[in-house]
Scaffold this active site. Sequence first.
Site, PDB file in Angstrom:
ATOM      1  N   GLU A  44       0.817  -1.208   0.000  1.00 47.66           N
ATOM      2  CA  GLU A  44       0.000   0.000   0.000  1.00 47.66           C
ATOM      3  C   GLU A  44       0.856   1.266   0.000  1.00 47.66           C
ATOM      4  O   GLU A  44       0.363   2.346  -0.332  1.00 47.66           O
ATOM      5  CB  GLU A  44      -0.941  -0.007   1.201  1.00 47.66           C
ATOM      6  CG  GLU A  44      -1.988  -1.101   1.160  1.00 47.66           C
ATOM      7  CD  GLU A  44      -2.939  -1.044   2.344  1.00 47.66           C
ATOM      8  OE1 GLU A  44      -4.135  -0.819   2.110  1.00 47.66           O
ATOM      9  OE2 GLU A  44      -2.472  -1.225   3.484  1.00 47.66           O
ATOM     10  N   LYS A  63     -12.400   3.829   2.245  1.00 52.82           N
ATOM     11  CA  LYS A  63     -11.333   3.049   1.611  1.00 52.82           C
ATOM     12  C   LYS A  63     -11.983   1.793   1.028  1.00 52.82           C
ATOM     13  O   LYS A  63     -11.926   0.705   1.611  1.00 52.82           O
ATOM     14  CB  LYS A  63     -10.256   2.686   2.647  1.00 52.82           C
ATOM     15  CG  LYS A  63      -8.999   2.060   2.062  1.00 52.82           C
ATOM     16  CD  LYS A  63      -7.953   1.816   3.161  1.00 52.82           C
ATOM     17  CE  LYS A  63      -6.681   1.215   2.601  1.00 52.82           C
ATOM     18  NZ  LYS A  63      -5.661   0.976   3.656  1.00 52.82           N
TER      19      LYS A  63
END
Length: 524
Positions: free
Chosen positions: A21, A99
């Site tokens: 990420e 998210k």
Amino acid sequence: MDTITLTGVHANGTHGVLPFEHERPQTFIVDATLHLDLAGAGASDDLQDTIDYGRVAKDIVAVIEGEHVDLIERLAQRIADRVLADAPAVRAIDITVHKPHAPIVVAFQDVSVSITRVRNEHGRAVPVSATESAPIGLRSDAGPEPSVDAGVSSPVSRRDVAVHHAVVALGGNLGNVESTLRAAVREIDGLAGTQVTGISPLYRTAAWGMADGAPDFLNAVVELETTMGAHDLLDELQDIERAHGRNREQHWDSRPLDLDIIDFDGVCNADPDLSLPHPRAWQRAFVLAPWVALNPSARLAGAHEGLVRDLLDAAPDRDAVRLASEDWMLGGHAAGVEAGADTVRPGNGSSPAKTAAKPSLASAEPTPVSRKAVISLDSTSQDAEHQFREAIVSIDSIPGNQVQGISPLYHVSHFDGPDALSAVIQVETKLPAADLITALGSVEALHEGSVDLDLIDMEGVASDVPDCRVPLPSARTHASVLAPWMDMDPEATLGAEPVSFLLAMAPDAGQVGMLSDHWIMAAE
């Protein structure tokens, strides 16, 4: 208190605690409610009496696309800080950060964090409970709320991990050696932080220096990448040896399995526990021959430094090493090799592991054409991730194949059966489509049907015969194929349509979610 609300402001950023990420952007969506007095603007109809919410939207995007943070809680705080600093008329702000592609292992639609911040006497964005001057309607009588601090550390270490390159020689002459060597390759590939990147053909060597009647040795070489140090790797290899019955009571003796580190990052040392490079590799054709077959440009470091192919030319046992099998990782044919078959010729720099046609898969093409192909992997096994890694090693070892791309690992929810894992790989192959499908069936058989392998597409090939449908028609509507494929290659097309479009239309798109982007490197 009046409000202005912005909903669905989205941009891509690199936020999250997992290592991938930090590098791979993903979409974040923000909703913002601004609390302020709009009475003046309502009376004057003048922009100066309100705020420019277009500028607020740009501030939100700038934070999302800006510096990495681990937590969306921290991202929300930064957005609140930025907006309140840039819009003095705003007295308080509600921020929700969504998210939608978070790496959660079950099917889900969204994950979000919501915060409310007010401007304190110093102009900073603080929780409602941290100030007595909060606007009416925003005060909370609840206990103190922990503020988000920029110094909060991530629970996941961000320590950079070095990746090392190693060459390991495999051999043995007791028991079903070919099967043992196959198992050893898969066990090496399953070590923590380790990926086998290349597998040589299998060679047969007479057991010289041993008692008369000692069985011939079978030998191979693998190249690998690992996050382990050299001594830790050696300990793991010796554990694999012991698991297959190896003991070291007599050094020069028959054995079921022998694993030696030949090279490790080109390091040279005289460590009594692990000399690097292997001190006798330079004169052992049963190491040099498979190594040069795997990597024709390989070079050995150290006192006998040189190209491996040149060292093979000078090796005293070069004429005693014979090619046994090029496709031994698929089940192999080494047991029936005749004594005079395919003697290694000095100076031969070819790479049969990657260029020769597989004997059992006769091709109709006089000159093999190299094409890109996409293969899907699917399994409901609890050990699916490990089995996928083994299957990829086997596919890469098929003569004429080279794995070039591996997708993230996806979780697939099934309402009418057990959940599954899926992934997609891209290979460069010299096999015709029908032969590649046959080879994939052999790999499936090795896993007793617990892994499903399908040829999804092959460059320049269109076939509609029953056992060779390319492109695979069902792939167009299966998100379990399309999602990992699009992650691996965002520009991919299936037929004339972008994979991204097909994924958006797939009926099961809501049932898949990314599980890991770095799964191919086995973890603890």
